[in-house]
Design an enzyme around this catalytic site. Sequence first.
Site, mmCIF file in Angstrom:
data_model
loop_
_atom_site.group_PDB
_atom_site.id
_atom_site.type_symbol
_atom_site.label_atom_id
_atom_site.label_comp_id
_atom_site.label_asym_id
_atom_site.label_seq_id
_atom_site.Cartn_x
_atom_site.Cartn_y
_atom_site.Cartn_z
ATOM 1 C CG PHE A 202 6.578 7.923 -1.735
ATOM 2 C CD1 PHE A 202 7.271 8.844 -0.883
ATOM 3 C CD2 PHE A 202 5.723 6.920 -1.047
ATOM 4 C CE1 PHE A 202 7.078 8.970 0.435
ATOM 5 C CE2 PHE A 202 5.569 7.085 0.075
ATOM 6 C CZ PHE A 202 5.869 8.071 0.831
ATOM 7 C CE LYS A 203 7.079 5.543 2.342
ATOM 8 N NZ LYS A 203 6.909 4.196 3.256
#
Length: 473
Positions: free
Chosen positions: A110-111
């Site tokens: 998700f980063k």
Amino acid sequence: MRYISTRGGGEPKTYSEALLEGLATDGGLLVPAQLPEVDAETRERWRGLSYPELATEVLGLFATDIPREDLAGLCAAAYSPAVFAEPVPLRPIGGGITLVGLSEGPTLAFKDMAMQFLGQALEYALERTGGVLNILGATSGDTGSAAEHALRGKDRISVFMLSPQGRMSPFQRAQMYSLQDENVHNIAVDGVFDDCQNLVKDLAGDLEFKNSQHLGAVNSINLARITAQVVYYFWAWLRATDALPAAERDGFEVSFAVPSGNFGNILSGFFARGMGLPIRRLVLAANENNVLDEFFRTGVYRPRSAAQTLATSSPSMDISKASNLERFIFELAGRDPQRVRSAWDELAAKGSFDFTADLPRFAGEFGIVSGTSTHADRLATIRAVHGDSGTIIDPHTADGVHVAASFVEDGVPMLVLETAKPEKFGETITEALGVDLALSDELQELLAAPQRVVEIANDEAALRELIQASALH
């Protein structure tokens, strides 16, 4: 829009200044002087937008110093089909829970959602100023690879990324250490993530060194990452309510469950809620390093030492000192910088601080509840989700699903933020399901590639020397 420090020092900053500065000059964190508001009519106007278009609208409320046409270009580049084949799909998995797919980017975590925008925005700001930036960051697993893949090869930026020796999965190490770009410097520290994070804060707090070495940040202390993550909360709400009749959408509440280590991802949801997005609950999911769960259940914040920080099967959450909690404390303290400073002085003196008097406000006014997941819970949840839906989830997402299950309410969709693809944590998936995940040829080549990393002790002087020898000037 201007940005101020949680500790009250310094002059208000523009978005571009906050982007380049990272940690505030007084040691605090930058926050919006006032959160922008988004009403129901505006949300409906956004409903048909693509993800890059929505990002332009949401980020445009924060980055008011960047011309809208330029911002649209940055968002189009960050969220292009070449980077995200399918941005943020929603996938029901049963039990009233839907996964919000945030792991479709280049590092399968998700980063990437915030880091790809940050890479574009940093390069844009530096080109306008003619400056250079040496990024100093710490990672417990996914931040480092997302940052390095977003910033690799950029002429005006070097990356010095600290990671804890032996505390990441083999896949996470390969994603970082296999990069051979000259502007990427991987540094493995003999310690845990909190040791790495402390080194970053110590150097960023030394203003003379920070300025002389042109240090910046990509950890979630950088406000640009928090604002970029706000976008997918709005996107997820819009997609979750697409099927509703128009008359029922206004004020329709959903809940979000967020696997949490450094409190950055859930803080973005807290901001979205403060902007007017109808969020009923923000469910914080911790692993065995459950300092944040303890705080939101008891009102007492008591970080653990490096020796007390456990190595778990959801390693990106093996954090005991959550950097972004200070931004929440600022709101909890009525935006009073003196109360924030007092809390951190108490923390330094006693090893804890106490907000039990404010405990009823956590779930009430702010909508934040929490819970803890263990290794056994992760394995059982991975098995259950796979059995019910055929979907394989990674161990961090499993923490989110496990804790979310206790807070599911009739008529309120529970959206769990996915954190990574399961391939990044193959050993745990094999333990849970008894199968080895098939890796693409590209991923197999990644794991076999030569790795480049410098190992150092948990020593500030050694880190300073390393940065001085290789930083851009």
